[in-house]
Design a protein around this motif. Sequence first.
Motif, PDB file in Angstrom:
ATOM      1  N   ARG A 206     -47.146 105.620 -53.192  1.00  0.00           N
ATOM      2  CA  ARG A 206     -47.070 104.417 -54.025  1.00  0.00           C
ATOM      3  C   ARG A 206     -45.803 104.412 -54.875  1.00  0.00           C
ATOM      4  O   ARG A 206     -45.284 105.463 -55.247  1.00  0.00           O
ATOM      5  N   ILE A 207     -45.317 103.204 -55.162  1.00  0.00           N
ATOM      6  CA  ILE A 207     -44.194 103.061 -56.082  1.00  0.00           C
ATOM      7  C   ILE A 207     -44.626 102.144 -57.225  1.00  0.00           C
ATOM      8  O   ILE A 207     -45.605 101.401 -57.095  1.00  0.00           O
ATOM      9  N   ASP A 208     -43.895 102.192 -58.321  1.00  0.00           N
ATOM     10  CA  ASP A 208     -44.319 101.443 -59.510  1.00  0.00           C
ATOM     11  C   ASP A 208     -43.381 100.278 -59.839  1.00  0.00           C
ATOM     12  O   ASP A 208     -43.304  99.839 -60.986  1.00  0.00           O
ATOM     13  N   HIS A 209     -42.660  99.787 -58.831  1.00  0.00           N
ATOM     14  CA  HIS A 209     -41.773  98.656 -59.076  1.00  0.00           C
ATOM     15  C   HIS A 209     -41.740  97.760 -57.846  1.00  0.00           C
ATOM     16  O   HIS A 209     -42.102  98.175 -56.743  1.00  0.00           O
ATOM     17  N   THR A 210     -41.332  96.522 -58.049  1.00  0.00           N
ATOM     18  CA  THR A 210     -41.200  95.594 -56.925  1.00  0.00           C
ATOM     19  C   THR A 210     -39.821  95.763 -56.295  1.00  0.00           C
ATOM     20  O   THR A 210     -38.892  96.293 -56.907  1.00  0.00           O
ATOM     21  N   ILE A 211     -39.713  95.319 -55.044  1.00  0.00           N
ATOM     22  CA  ILE A 211     -38.454  95.448 -54.301  1.00  0.00           C
ATOM     23  C   ILE A 211     -37.874  94.058 -54.063  1.00  0.00           C
ATOM     24  O   ILE A 211     -38.556  93.178 -53.533  1.00  0.00           O
ATOM     25  N   GLU A 212     -36.655  93.897 -54.457  1.00  0.00           N
ATOM     26  CA  GLU A 212     -35.926  92.672 -54.158  1.00  0.00           C
ATOM     27  C   GLU A 212     -34.629  93.058 -53.451  1.00  0.00           C
ATOM     28  O   GLU A 212     -33.749  93.701 -54.037  1.00  0.00           O
ATOM     29  N   HIS A 213     -34.535  92.691 -52.197  1.00  0.00           N
ATOM     30  CA  HIS A 213     -33.379  93.074 -51.385  1.00  0.00           C
ATOM     31  C   HIS A 213     -33.279  92.062 -50.254  1.00  0.00           C
ATOM     32  O   HIS A 213     -34.295  91.689 -49.661  1.00  0.00           O
ATOM     33  N   PRO A 214     -32.081  91.614 -49.922  1.00  0.00           N
ATOM     34  CA  PRO A 214     -31.949  90.589 -48.872  1.00  0.00           C
ATOM     35  C   PRO A 214     -32.395  91.047 -47.490  1.00  0.00           C
ATOM     36  O   PRO A 214     -32.644  90.214 -46.619  1.00  0.00           O
ATOM     37  N   GLN A 215     -32.513  92.354 -47.285  1.00  0.00           N
ATOM     38  CA  GLN A 215     -32.913  92.869 -45.974  1.00  0.00           C
ATOM     39  C   GLN A 215     -34.321  93.469 -45.987  1.00  0.00           C
ATOM     40  O   GLN A 215     -34.703  94.218 -45.093  1.00  0.00           O
ATOM     41  N   PHE A 216     -35.089  93.094 -47.010  1.00  0.00           N
ATOM     42  CA  PHE A 216     -36.484  93.529 -47.109  1.00  0.00           C
ATOM     43  C   PHE A 216     -37.413  92.338 -46.898  1.00  0.00           C
ATOM     44  O   PHE A 216     -37.212  91.261 -47.464  1.00  0.00           O
ATOM     45  N   PHE A 217     -38.453  92.554 -46.072  1.00  0.00           N
ATOM     46  CA  PHE A 217     -39.421  91.502 -45.766  1.00  0.00           C
ATOM     47  C   PHE A 217     -40.817  92.105 -45.763  1.00  0.00           C
ATOM     48  O   PHE A 217     -41.001  93.287 -45.478  1.00  0.00           O
ATOM     49  N   GLN A 218     -41.793  91.291 -46.074  1.00  0.00           N
ATOM     50  CA  GLN A 218     -43.184  91.741 -46.050  1.00  0.00           C
ATOM     51  C   GLN A 218     -44.030  90.722 -45.311  1.00  0.00           C
ATOM     52  O   GLN A 218     -43.903  89.516 -45.535  1.00  0.00           O
ATOM     53  N   PHE A 219     -44.883  91.224 -44.420  1.00  0.00           N
ATOM     54  CA  PHE A 219     -45.806  90.376 -43.676  1.00  0.00           C
ATOM     55  C   PHE A 219     -47.205  90.957 -43.804  1.00  0.00           C
ATOM     56  O   PHE A 219     -47.384  92.166 -43.955  1.00  0.00           O
ATOM     57  N   GLU A 220     -48.196  90.089 -43.731  1.00  0.00           N
ATOM     58  CA  GLU A 220     -49.579  90.542 -43.869  1.00  0.00           C
ATOM     59  C   GLU A 220     -50.070  91.305 -42.652  1.00  0.00           C
ATOM     60  O   GLU A 220     -50.862  92.227 -42.756  1.00  0.00           O
ATOM     61  N   ALA A 221     -49.599  90.925 -41.471  1.00  0.00           N
ATOM     62  CA  ALA A 221     -50.024  91.567 -40.230  1.00  0.00           C
ATOM     63  C   ALA A 221     -48.813  91.865 -39.375  1.00  0.00           C
ATOM     64  O   ALA A 221     -47.798  91.154 -39.442  1.00  0.00           O
ATOM     65  N   ILE A 222     -48.911  92.882 -38.555  1.00  0.00           N
ATOM     66  CA  ILE A 222     -47.765  93.284 -37.752  1.00  0.00           C
ATOM     67  C   ILE A 222     -47.353  92.191 -36.766  1.00  0.00           C
ATOM     68  O   ILE A 222     -46.176  92.024 -36.462  1.00  0.00           O
ATOM     69  N   SER A 223     -48.308  91.421 -36.303  1.00  0.00           N
ATOM     70  CA  SER A 223     -47.999  90.354 -35.347  1.00  0.00           C
ATOM     71  C   SER A 223     -47.194  89.223 -35.977  1.00  0.00           C
ATOM     72  O   SER A 223     -46.551  88.439 -35.270  1.00  0.00           O
ATOM     73  N   ASP A 224     -47.190  89.140 -37.314  1.00  0.00           N
ATOM     74  CA  ASP A 224     -46.440  88.083 -38.001  1.00  0.00           C
ATOM     75  C   ASP A 224     -44.935  88.215 -37.797  1.00  0.00           C
ATOM     76  O   ASP A 224     -44.192  87.251 -38.036  1.00  0.00           O
ATOM     77  N   ILE A 225     -44.491  89.363 -37.354  1.00  0.00           N
ATOM     78  CA  ILE A 225     -43.059  89.570 -37.194  1.00  0.00           C
ATOM     79  C   ILE A 225     -42.530  88.988 -35.880  1.00  0.00           C
ATOM     80  O   ILE A 225     -41.329  88.731 -35.752  1.00  0.00           O
ATOM     81  N   LEU A 226     -43.401  88.758 -34.915  1.00  0.00           N
ATOM     82  CA  LEU A 226     -42.950  88.335 -33.598  1.00  0.00           C
ATOM     83  C   LEU A 226     -42.118  87.047 -33.608  1.00  0.00           C
ATOM     84  O   LEU A 226     -41.080  86.984 -32.948  1.00  0.00           O
ATOM     85  N   PRO A 227     -42.521  86.003 -34.316  1.00  0.00           N
ATOM     86  CA  PRO A 227     -41.696  84.786 -34.306  1.00  0.00           C
ATOM     87  C   PRO A 227     -40.265  84.997 -34.811  1.00  0.00           C
ATOM     88  O   PRO A 227     -39.374  84.218 -34.472  1.00  0.00           O
ATOM     89  N   HIS A 228     -40.046  86.066 -35.585  1.00  0.00           N
ATOM     90  CA  HIS A 228     -38.726  86.330 -36.147  1.00  0.00           C
ATOM     91  C   HIS A 228     -37.883  87.221 -35.239  1.00  0.00           C
ATOM     92  O   HIS A 228     -36.688  87.391 -35.483  1.00  0.00           O
ATOM     93  N   LEU A 229     -38.518  87.806 -34.226  1.00  0.00           N
ATOM     94  CA  LEU A 229     -37.807  88.731 -33.350  1.00  0.00           C
ATOM     95  C   LEU A 229     -37.679  88.230 -31.918  1.00  0.00           C
ATOM     96  O   LEU A 229     -36.876  88.759 -31.145  1.00  0.00           O
ATOM     97  N   LEU A 230     -38.460  87.230 -31.564  1.00  0.00           N
ATOM     98  CA  LEU A 230     -38.409  86.705 -30.204  1.00  0.00           C
ATOM     99  C   LEU A 230     -37.719  85.352 -30.198  1.00  0.00           C
ATOM    100  O   LEU A 230     -37.940  84.527 -31.087  1.00  0.00           O
ATOM    101  N   PRO A 231     -36.874  85.081 -29.204  1.00  0.00           N
ATOM    102  CA  PRO A 231     -36.181  83.795 -29.147  1.00  0.00           C
ATOM    103  C   PRO A 231     -37.151  82.654 -28.914  1.00  0.00           C
ATOM    104  O   PRO A 231     -38.217  82.827 -28.333  1.00  0.00           O
TER     105      PRO A 231
END
Length: 231
Positions: A206-231
């Motif tokens: 665990r960490i005690d701070h939030t992350i703000e970074h242009p190359q950081f993303f969070q999704f609720e489920a692993i399948s949520d990433i597919l639309p961003h990786l597939l043409p």
Amino acid sequence: MFDNIKVIAFDADDTLWVNEPYFREAEEQFCSLLEDYLPHHSVSQELYKTEMANLALYGYGIKSVILSMIETVLRVTENTAPPEIILKVIQYGQELLNKPIELLDGVETVLQSLYGKYRLVVATKGDLLDQERKLQKSGLAHFFHHIEIMSDKKEKDYRKLLKHLDCSPAEFLMIGNSLKSDVLPVLALEGHAVHIPYHITWEHERIDHTIEHPQFFQFEAISDILPHLLP
């Protein structure tokens, strides 16, 4: 958002398959085993203290936990624990090592969808034999170009992995459930990181701070990433 990605690395435990609930179950059994000596929460605190003291010696994984449990038993009981308690702790470890592999929702679909379009990698930490065994039992090994079982997941460990893969940080995406191990070191190298939260997180991760970074993303489920990786 991932236009330049060539390599996608996946954490294993609690990203590809269930892990932490099994450890929590074993810890509950362990605390109950010593309830004649200390209250439940105190045993848990003593175990965590021992685990943290031993990380540099034993690293991560089931064998490390069991050794720390045995040491905690001896300290809590002032070396008076009957052999049956030690044998019970060893049994907990053997049961953990023999747990079935339960894939998390969407994992197989994601790997099938990305296979052949990116170089897929497992980047996980823990005991070598145990992680190799889990990967083999998972039936997922054929999806991966490379398997990296790391002693730890810090910047230097990811830098070594990137060098081995001949991959620049800008071409690398790490997906995992731990902000501390799967996200922060990768962002520090200017790679991309996706956090997929799991409902149980080990206190050490665990960490005690939030992350703000242009190359950081969070999704609720692993399948949520597919639309961003597939043409």
